[in-house]
Motif scaffolding. Structure first.
Motif, PDB file in Angstrom:
ATOM      1  N   VAL A   1     -33.392  -8.150 -13.774  1.00 25.17           N
ATOM      2  CA  VAL A   1     -33.664  -6.910 -14.517  1.00 25.17           C
ATOM      3  C   VAL A   1     -34.551  -5.912 -13.754  1.00 25.17           C
ATOM      4  O   VAL A   1     -34.238  -4.709 -13.726  1.00 25.17           O
ATOM      5  N   PRO A   2     -35.645  -6.343 -13.113  1.00 22.89           N
ATOM      6  CA  PRO A   2     -36.483  -5.349 -12.428  1.00 22.89           C
ATOM      7  C   PRO A   2     -35.709  -4.524 -11.396  1.00 22.89           C
ATOM      8  O   PRO A   2     -35.898  -3.305 -11.296  1.00 22.89           O
ATOM      9  N   ARG A   3     -34.814  -5.174 -10.649  1.00 21.56           N
ATOM     10  CA  ARG A   3     -34.009  -4.469  -9.649  1.00 21.56           C
ATOM     11  C   ARG A   3     -33.108  -3.417 -10.333  1.00 21.56           C
ATOM     12  O   ARG A   3     -32.982  -2.282  -9.866  1.00 21.56           O
ATOM     13  N   LEU A   4     -32.524  -3.793 -11.446  1.00 16.80           N
ATOM     14  CA  LEU A   4     -31.636  -2.859 -12.152  1.00 16.80           C
ATOM     15  C   LEU A   4     -32.416  -1.681 -12.729  1.00 16.80           C
ATOM     16  O   LEU A   4     -31.982  -0.536 -12.658  1.00 16.80           O
ATOM     17  N   TYR A   5     -33.594  -1.981 -13.297  1.00 17.53           N
ATOM     18  CA  TYR A   5     -34.384  -0.924 -13.940  1.00 17.53           C
ATOM     19  C   TYR A   5     -35.005   0.025 -12.908  1.00 17.53           C
ATOM     20  O   TYR A   5     -35.354   1.164 -13.240  1.00 17.53           O
ATOM     21  N   ALA A   6     -35.156  -0.448 -11.669  1.00 18.83           N
ATOM     22  CA  ALA A   6     -35.831   0.377 -10.656  1.00 18.83           C
ATOM     23  C   ALA A   6     -34.930   1.498 -10.132  1.00 18.83           C
ATOM     24  O   ALA A   6     -35.407   2.496  -9.597  1.00 18.83           O
ATOM     25  N   VAL A   7     -33.621   1.325 -10.299  1.00 19.70           N
ATOM     26  CA  VAL A   7     -32.676   2.279  -9.707  1.00 19.70           C
ATOM     27  C   VAL A   7     -32.695   3.598 -10.480  1.00 19.70           C
ATOM     28  O   VAL A   7     -32.796   3.608 -11.701  1.00 19.70           O
ATOM     29  N   ARG A   8     -32.610   4.689  -9.700  1.00 22.10           N
ATOM     30  CA  ARG A   8     -32.500   6.016 -10.330  1.00 22.10           C
ATOM     31  C   ARG A   8     -31.024   6.387 -10.406  1.00 22.10           C
ATOM     32  O   ARG A   8     -30.432   6.797  -9.424  1.00 22.10           O
ATOM     33  N   ARG A   9     -30.412   6.118 -11.546  1.00 23.57           N
ATOM     34  CA  ARG A   9     -29.038   6.563 -11.757  1.00 23.57           C
ATOM     35  C   ARG A   9     -28.882   6.843 -13.244  1.00 23.57           C
ATOM     36  O   ARG A   9     -29.691   6.374 -14.061  1.00 23.57           O
ATOM     37  N   PRO A  10     -27.887   7.626 -13.622  1.00 28.46           N
ATOM     38  CA  PRO A  10     -27.773   8.021 -15.039  1.00 28.46           C
ATOM     39  C   PRO A  10     -27.672   6.825 -15.974  1.00 28.46           C
ATOM     40  O   PRO A  10     -27.995   6.931 -17.161  1.00 28.46           O
ATOM     41  N   GLU A  11     -27.257   5.685 -15.447  1.00 34.59           N
ATOM     42  CA  GLU A  11     -27.145   4.489 -16.285  1.00 34.59           C
ATOM     43  C   GLU A  11     -28.497   4.002 -16.798  1.00 34.59           C
ATOM     44  O   GLU A  11     -28.542   3.157 -17.694  1.00 34.59           O
ATOM     45  N   ASN A  12     -29.583   4.458 -16.221  1.00 35.74           N
ATOM     46  CA  ASN A  12     -30.907   4.100 -16.728  1.00 35.74           C
ATOM     47  C   ASN A  12     -31.486   5.264 -17.518  1.00 35.74           C
ATOM     48  O   ASN A  12     -31.901   6.270 -16.954  1.00 35.74           O
ATOM     49  N   VAL A  13     -31.531   5.116 -18.856  1.00 29.14           N
ATOM     50  CA  VAL A  13     -32.144   6.120 -19.728  1.00 29.14           C
ATOM     51  C   VAL A  13     -33.584   5.713 -19.948  1.00 29.14           C
ATOM     52  O   VAL A  13     -33.855   4.568 -20.351  1.00 29.14           O
ATOM     53  N   ARG A  14     -34.528   6.607 -19.668  1.00 25.37           N
ATOM     54  CA  ARG A  14     -35.949   6.252 -19.778  1.00 25.37           C
ATOM     55  C   ARG A  14     -36.558   6.758 -21.081  1.00 25.37           C
ATOM     56  O   ARG A  14     -36.008   7.651 -21.723  1.00 25.37           O
ATOM     57  N   GLU A  15     -37.689   6.142 -21.488  1.00 23.12           N
ATOM     58  CA  GLU A  15     -38.345   6.533 -22.735  1.00 23.12           C
ATOM     59  C   GLU A  15     -38.901   7.955 -22.607  1.00 23.12           C
ATOM     60  O   GLU A  15     -39.275   8.398 -21.520  1.00 23.12           O
TER      61      GLU A  15
END
Lengths: 281, 281
Positions: free
Chosen positions: B35-49
Motif C-alpha cells: 500500500v505505501p508504494r501505491l499511495y506514494a504515486v502521483r496519478r489521478p488514481e490517488n484521490v487525496r483528502e
C-alpha cells in the motif's frame, strides 16, 4: 454521595470516573425540555457549527435558565468534586454541547487545562471537568474519547487550531497522541441519558463527528477549586467565569422541585460579560 | 466456500454478511506491504483528502499491482458472489480506501447503486460490494456503518454532495436516513485485519472521520454480474471499468504463491482510461 477509596485510586490512575444513569429520566427531562429554547436564541453564547445552523456549544445557561441553574448546584455532581479537591469549588465554565444529529462536528484531541492556564492564568489543574449526558451516548453519535492516564503528562504543548471547526481550540500534535495512545489506549464511555463523567483537566480527549440521526447533547462544565481561581480575564466572562463564590448545593431533589435560584443574566447578558483582555480584579 | 441457506436468508434480510478473519495475517501482509508504494504515486488514481496529503481512495490497483491483482481473483471472495448472482462476475470498481489515522474524513450516507445506475447506466442492482479490512477496524477508526434492511428500498433519491469531502458523492437526505434508522438501526461490523464484508449495492452506508492514531485501510470493490454490465462510459475507466470479461479465480493460496496475473496498466494508465462521456461500445 462519597467516592470510595477504590474510585479515588481509579481517578488518579485513569483520569476519569464514569457514573452511568446517575440522574433519572425524569430529572433529565427537566433539562432536555429546556434546550430547544436555549439553542433558538441568537446571542454570542450560542456558537454554531461551521456551515450549519446547528448549535455546537451554548455557554453560561446556569446564569439564565432555571433548570440548568439548579443542575449547577446539584449535590450528586458537586460533592464528589469537593471531595477530590478537599475544598469548595466555583463554576469556571458551563456549556451545553450540541453534537447534533448529522451536523455535530469533531473536537480534535486537546486538554482543557492547557487553555485555562494559557488564556485564563489558572494556577494549577485543580479544576474538574464534568460531562452529563442529556441524550443516550452510543458508538454512533460521537462519544467523548479519552486517553486513560494521559493526565499524568501535565500540560502538553499544543497548537491553536482555528480552521477545523467553528470553535478555536488548542490541539495536540499527532505524534504525541500516537505515543499517549500506545501507552493508554482509547476509551469512550457510553450509556443512557443521565450518566455523568468526571474527568481531570489534563486528560486528553476528543470526539468525532455525529453522522447518526441521534442528537448527543451533553452538559460540560468545569468546577474550579476556589483558591485556584483564574488570574486573568482574557476571555469573555460568559466563557470563563469571574465569580469565584463557592457553590452552595441544593437538596438532592433539586431538579424536580422548584428551589429558588439566582438568574443574574435572565434579562440579558451584561455588556461587561463580553469584554476581553482584562486583568483580574 | 459456499454460503449456507441461513447466510443467504440473512443477506436477503439485512443486506450484508460479515466474515471475520477470512484472510490470514500472512495473506493480509502481502497486501499491506504494497500500500505505501501505491499511495506514494502521483496519478489521478490517488484521490487525496481535503486539506491533507493523505490518500482517501486509490483506484484500479488490480490493474497495476500484483498482490491486488491476485486478490481480485481470490476464490474466497469471488465464489460466494457468483453463488448469490448465479452468474459470472466482472470487476466494476476497485478501490483501496485510506481512512488514514487522524486525517481520514467522513463518507456521508449513500448507496453505491445510485451512482452506478445514474452515471454508468448499470441496469440492475446485481453488483456486490466487497470490503476487505487491511487494518483492524475498531470503534475509533471510522468503521463502515450500515442501516440493515435499507437495501429493500431500491434506489433512494439523492443529492450530489461536492463540498463535504474531496470526493463527490450522491448522498441521501437527513429525513430519509432518520426513517430508515428508526426501522433498521445502525450496525458497524468490527474485527481484525483480513475480515470481509459482502454488502448489497443498495445498502445505505456511511463512515465517520478517523481521529485515532490507527490507519483503517480497506479494499472496497464491486463485482457486477456479467450480463448486468454498465451501458455508459460517463466516468473515467479507472473508476468504472469497461472490461466485462468474467473473472477466472486463482487457487485458494493465490496471495501466498506467485501465480501469474495480467497487469495491463503496470507501465502507466492508458490515456483512454481517463476519457469520460463515452457511450458503451
Amino acid at each position: 454521595m462519597r467516592l470510595t477509596a477504590e474510585q479515588l485510586a481509579r481517578f488518579d490512575r485513569d483520569g476519569y470516573l464514569f457514573f452511568p444513569s446517575l440522574f433519572t429520566p425524569e430529572e433529565v427531562k427537566v433539562l432536555t425540555d429546556e434546550v430547544p429554547r436555549l439553542y433558538a436564541v441568537r446571542r454570542p453564547e450560542n456558537v454554531r457549527e461551521k456551515g450549519s445552523d446547528a448549535v455546537r456549544t451554548n455557554f453560561a445557561a446556569h446564569l439564565y435558565s432555571e433548570p440548568f441553574a439548579r443542575l449547577a448546584r446539584h449535590p450528586r455532581m458537586i460533592d464528589p468534586v469537593v471531595q477530590v479537591f478537599d475544598e469548595a469549588v466555583y463554576m469556571h465554565q458551563f456549556k451545553i454541547n450540541g453534537k447534533m444529529a448529522f451536523d455535530g462536528d469533531v473536537w480534535q484531541w486537546h486538554q482543557d487545562y492547557g487553555t485555562w492556564v494559557n488564556d485564563d492564568l489558572m494556577p494549577e489543574a485543580r479544576a474538574m471537568n464534568v460531562a452529563i449526558f442529556l441524550d443516550e451516548v452510543n458508538e454512533f453519535n460521537g462519544p467523548l474519547m479519552f486517553i486513560p492516564g494521559s493526565h499524568k503528562q501535565g500540560v502538553i504543548p499544543a497548537g491553536h487550531d482555528t480552521s477545523t471547526t467553528s470553535y478555536p481550540l488548542w490541539t495536540i500534535d499527532k505524534d504525541t497522541i500516537a505515543q499517549l495512545v500506545a501507552q493508554g489506549g482509547i476509551v469512550a464511555p457510553k450509556g443512557p441519558a443521565g450518566s455523568m463523567i468526571l474527568f481531570h483537566g489534563c486528560l486528553v480527549h476528543a470526539s468525532t463527528s455525529n453522522l447518526s440521526p441521534w442528537n448527543r447533547v451533553s452538559v460540560y462544565l468545569s468546577l474550579c477549586a476556589v483558591s485556584n481561581h483564574i488570574r486573568r480575564f482574557k476571555r469573555p466572562e460568559y466563557i470563563a467565569h469571574r465569580d469565584f463564590t463557592p457553590i452552595a448545593t441544593l437538596p438532592d431533589d433539586c431538579l424536580l422541585r422548584p428551589y429558588p435560584v439566582d438568574l443574574p443574566w435572565k434579562d440579558g447578558t451584561p455588556e461587561s460579560a463580553y469584554e476581553t483582555g482584562k486583568a483580574a480584579a
